[in-house]
Design a protein around this motif. Sequence first.
Motif, mmCIF file in Angstrom:
data_model
loop_
_atom_site.group_PDB
_atom_site.id
_atom_site.type_symbol
_atom_site.label_atom_id
_atom_site.label_comp_id
_atom_site.label_asym_id
_atom_site.label_seq_id
_atom_site.Cartn_x
_atom_site.Cartn_y
_atom_site.Cartn_z
ATOM 1 N N LEU A 1 -2.583 -1.953 -2.436
ATOM 2 C CA LEU A 1 -1.721 -1.461 -3.504
ATOM 3 C C LEU A 1 -2.467 -1.248 -4.811
ATOM 4 O O LEU A 1 -3.334 -2.044 -5.193
ATOM 5 N N LEU A 2 -2.097 -0.190 -5.530
ATOM 6 C CA LEU A 2 -2.620 0.055 -6.864
ATOM 7 C C LEU A 2 -2.023 -0.959 -7.842
ATOM 8 O O LEU A 2 -1.025 -1.599 -7.525
ATOM 9 N N PRO A 3 -2.620 -1.116 -9.036
ATOM 10 C CA PRO A 3 -2.222 -2.209 -9.933
ATOM 11 C C PRO A 3 -0.735 -2.281 -10.253
ATOM 12 O O PRO A 3 -0.143 -3.365 -10.182
ATOM 13 N N GLY A 4 -0.124 -1.157 -10.622
ATOM 14 C CA GLY A 4 1.298 -1.200 -10.939
ATOM 15 C C GLY A 4 2.137 -1.622 -9.759
ATOM 16 O O GLY A 4 3.114 -2.367 -9.898
ATOM 17 N N ASP A 5 1.750 -1.173 -8.575
ATOM 18 C CA ASP A 5 2.490 -1.525 -7.369
ATOM 19 C C ASP A 5 2.234 -2.970 -6.964
ATOM 20 O O ASP A 5 3.130 -3.649 -6.455
ATOM 21 N N LEU A 6 0.997 -3.445 -7.175
ATOM 22 C CA LEU A 6 0.693 -4.843 -6.856
ATOM 23 C C LEU A 6 1.425 -5.779 -7.816
ATOM 24 O O LEU A 6 1.906 -6.843 -7.415
ATOM 25 N N LEU A 7 1.524 -5.374 -9.086
ATOM 26 C CA LEU A 7 2.289 -6.160 -10.055
ATOM 27 C C LEU A 7 3.752 -6.234 -9.627
ATOM 28 O O LEU A 7 4.372 -7.314 -9.657
ATOM 29 N N ARG B 1 3.067 3.958 5.121
ATOM 30 C CA ARG B 1 3.557 5.067 4.287
ATOM 31 C C ARG B 1 2.802 5.114 2.957
ATOM 32 O O ARG B 1 2.547 6.200 2.418
ATOM 33 N N TYR B 2 2.481 3.971 2.407
ATOM 34 C CA TYR B 2 1.805 3.925 1.108
ATOM 35 C C TYR B 2 0.442 4.614 1.189
ATOM 36 O O TYR B 2 0.076 5.401 0.310
ATOM 37 N N VAL B 3 -0.304 4.326 2.239
ATOM 38 C CA VAL B 3 -1.646 4.895 2.383
ATOM 39 C C VAL B 3 -1.583 6.349 2.853
ATOM 40 O O VAL B 3 -2.345 7.191 2.387
ATOM 41 N N HIS B 4 -0.655 6.656 3.746
ATOM 42 C CA HIS B 4 -0.562 8.012 4.284
ATOM 43 C C HIS B 4 -0.025 8.992 3.244
ATOM 44 O O HIS B 4 -0.342 10.183 3.274
ATOM 45 N N ILE B 5 0.804 8.513 2.333
ATOM 46 C CA ILE B 5 1.383 9.253 1.201
ATOM 47 C C ILE B 5 2.429 10.267 1.657
ATOM 48 O O ILE B 5 3.584 10.207 1.249
ATOM 49 N N ASP B 6 2.042 11.231 2.471
ATOM 50 C CA ASP B 6 2.998 12.210 2.984
ATOM 51 C C ASP B 6 3.877 11.550 4.045
ATOM 52 O O ASP B 6 3.538 10.483 4.570
ATOM 53 N N PRO C 1 3.794 10.119 -10.530
ATOM 54 C CA PRO C 1 2.755 9.153 -10.891
ATOM 55 C C PRO C 1 2.313 8.276 -9.727
ATOM 56 O O PRO C 1 1.130 7.946 -9.604
ATOM 57 N N SER C 2 3.246 7.918 -8.866
ATOM 58 C CA SER C 2 2.883 7.113 -7.701
ATOM 59 C C SER C 2 2.056 7.921 -6.711
ATOM 60 O O SER C 2 0.996 7.477 -6.244
ATOM 61 N N VAL C 3 2.519 9.122 -6.382
ATOM 62 C CA VAL C 3 1.857 9.928 -5.362
ATOM 63 C C VAL C 3 0.476 10.394 -5.818
ATOM 64 O O VAL C 3 -0.516 10.277 -5.079
ATOM 65 N N VAL C 4 0.369 10.908 -7.029
ATOM 66 C CA VAL C 4 -0.912 11.454 -7.485
ATOM 67 C C VAL C 4 -1.931 10.341 -7.702
ATOM 68 O O VAL C 4 -3.121 10.515 -7.403
ATOM 69 N N ALA D 1 -6.786 7.702 -5.518
ATOM 70 C CA ALA D 1 -7.391 6.466 -5.017
ATOM 71 C C ALA D 1 -7.848 6.599 -3.572
ATOM 72 O O ALA D 1 -8.926 6.102 -3.203
ATOM 73 N N PHE D 2 -7.047 7.251 -2.732
ATOM 74 C CA PHE D 2 -7.341 7.292 -1.297
ATOM 75 C C PHE D 2 -7.962 8.604 -0.830
ATOM 76 O O PHE D 2 -8.573 8.654 0.230
#
Length: 678
Positions: free
Chosen positions: A129-135, A339-344, A580-583, A588-589
Amino acid sequence: MMPVTSHAGGIADPFVRPSMPEGSNQRSAAAEDKPAETLQPSKIAYRADIDGLRALAVVPVVLFHAGVEIFLGGFVGVDVFFVISGFLITTGLLQDSSITRFYERRLRRILPALTAMMVTSAIAAFFILLPGDLLAFGKSMGSALLFGSNVYFWRQSGYFATITETWPLLHTWSLGVEEQFYIFFPLCILVLGRWRRRILPVAIVSMMAVSFWAAQFLVGNMKGVMAFYLMPSRAWELLTGSLLATGLIPGVRHRMVGAVAAAAGVAMIVFSVLTYSAATPFPGVSAIPPVLGSALIIWAGQKGEHSLSPILGSAPLRFIGLISYSLYLWHWPILAFVRYVHIDPITPALATLAVVASVAAAYLSWRYVERPFRHVSSRSKIWGWSAVAGAVMALLSLALILSGGFPQRFSPSIVALNADQDDSWRCGPSSFVPLGSYYACGIDLPSRDPRKADIILWGDSHAQMYVPALKRALHGRSAVLVNAYGCAPTVRGGQDADCARIQNENFRLIAKLPAKIVILAQNWPQYRKEAGASAGGAKSANRRFLPAARRFAETVDALRAAGKTVYAVTAIPNPEYELPSVVSRDLAFRGRPRHPIGVSTAAFDEDFANVLNTENTLSQDGKLSLIDVRKFICRQDSCQFIQGGNSVFADHGHVTIAFADAMGPTFDTALRPARVTR
């Protein structure tokens, strides 16, 4: 999709299976303890058909979350589990009303597998997870530990919002509902004392009526997300099972009656699974079929087996029922991380692999975590292990929160973009003010009386996002926000019956308020789907937005007829995905944005032609004044959704607080001539 509220299948899989199969040589861990320190389980007769009922609940939930289209109503599995839980915990409490032993059994049953899942998910979250999501993960973990994750997720987003598909602990909302029920219901039984068997059924029926009314009221007033997540509007489902346990309803005496009741119950559940969807108003009246169906199946087997018992208690269904708690706990984080890593949207192949992995994880969890701990009857061990588990989860949660999600793991540009998600302005409960049968939001309104407001901001959730800009233009005046999520401001009609009813009533209330200034704002792209049809039934591009534009013009005329001076915030383009989440995940990935971060001005003008023409015509005719915020996004030949390294939008279409605040001078300039007007 998960509550993708609208609905995750909650499961706090109730009460440990109390008896071992005949001939079992398994010893209880309590055998080595002193009698005074042991916990004696309540003697609830094992019913294989209830394990089969659990299977009927958890399979649709898992397949619904995996995106299998035929199971769009799979979220009703939560209702099935609530009924089972209410029945079993009430049966146990009536046999042994010791509150201490009740909570010890709950800890033994729920906490071990939950701890294993949450600790494993926290480790995975740190690396993924990215920082905002990990928080946010850390906060949700802490809320789950405090039995409040349902409240936390209610405050965060609607259940059917796309972004919720990537929240690894979203499914713990149902545990929050049950844990809160576990707090108040045993205390009710304790208070009733020796009169409980006579008074309890009456008390349960009374509480059911209040809870069901609350659920239906909230759903009917566009507060389905609140009704979905919160315990008071869900309690009637658990209480339905509790009522069965009291014996108020006589048990089935004939096998044929039991078979018919069980078959009807299965049919009701299957009907709900196959016909419900995110568009179904839920819970409330729509929850009756799965709740009643579950109750019929339990009732059918209370006095013994019937002709459907061998099917419900068959080995495959029984096995799935036995691992159902672990399957529920593990399937959602696995799907969320994929889903988080695959994005689409994930492919059927990926979804299948995730489901297979979930079943494997569930079996291991049941075999090596659930089963060993469910037979622990030593009080000292139960409380000791619970304290350790709670401490570990609390420390992990605190570490994730205090570190801010460990932002040093990613570049500053990715961190900044990711931090913009979900950063739009929302009205807090402390600012709610009564307005008719509903409520509005006071803005610099100390009196909390909408009649004292100088300005009315009316619309859907996009009206709410402009509050920071409006506050910059008040200069000592006050305002009131009147909005309904997903519902454009309208004087008559609307995009659906509920929106029409609520916003038509809002218009009547607004017309009576003394304030003379009304500002309209709405999410225009949301109403593109209302495009008129050509004579042949095909959608016509030149009719795009036309019904919404006509409704908007009618509303402006009606407000003017009511003596109001009308302003309107101009339509703006928006990404229509969680930008912001998707981009930030793209960067990142994948190393680059793979989703659109802007649109050409020409494309926007063509797409919104009917909206722009309506706005300009009304303005030129002197019927309204435009507050031009479009210029902040569309400059020269392009409309950019990311500016200066930050996202203009907090999600799929709501601007961030910072961006809304930057619009303040434009609001101030537009409203300056009306500062003395009320």
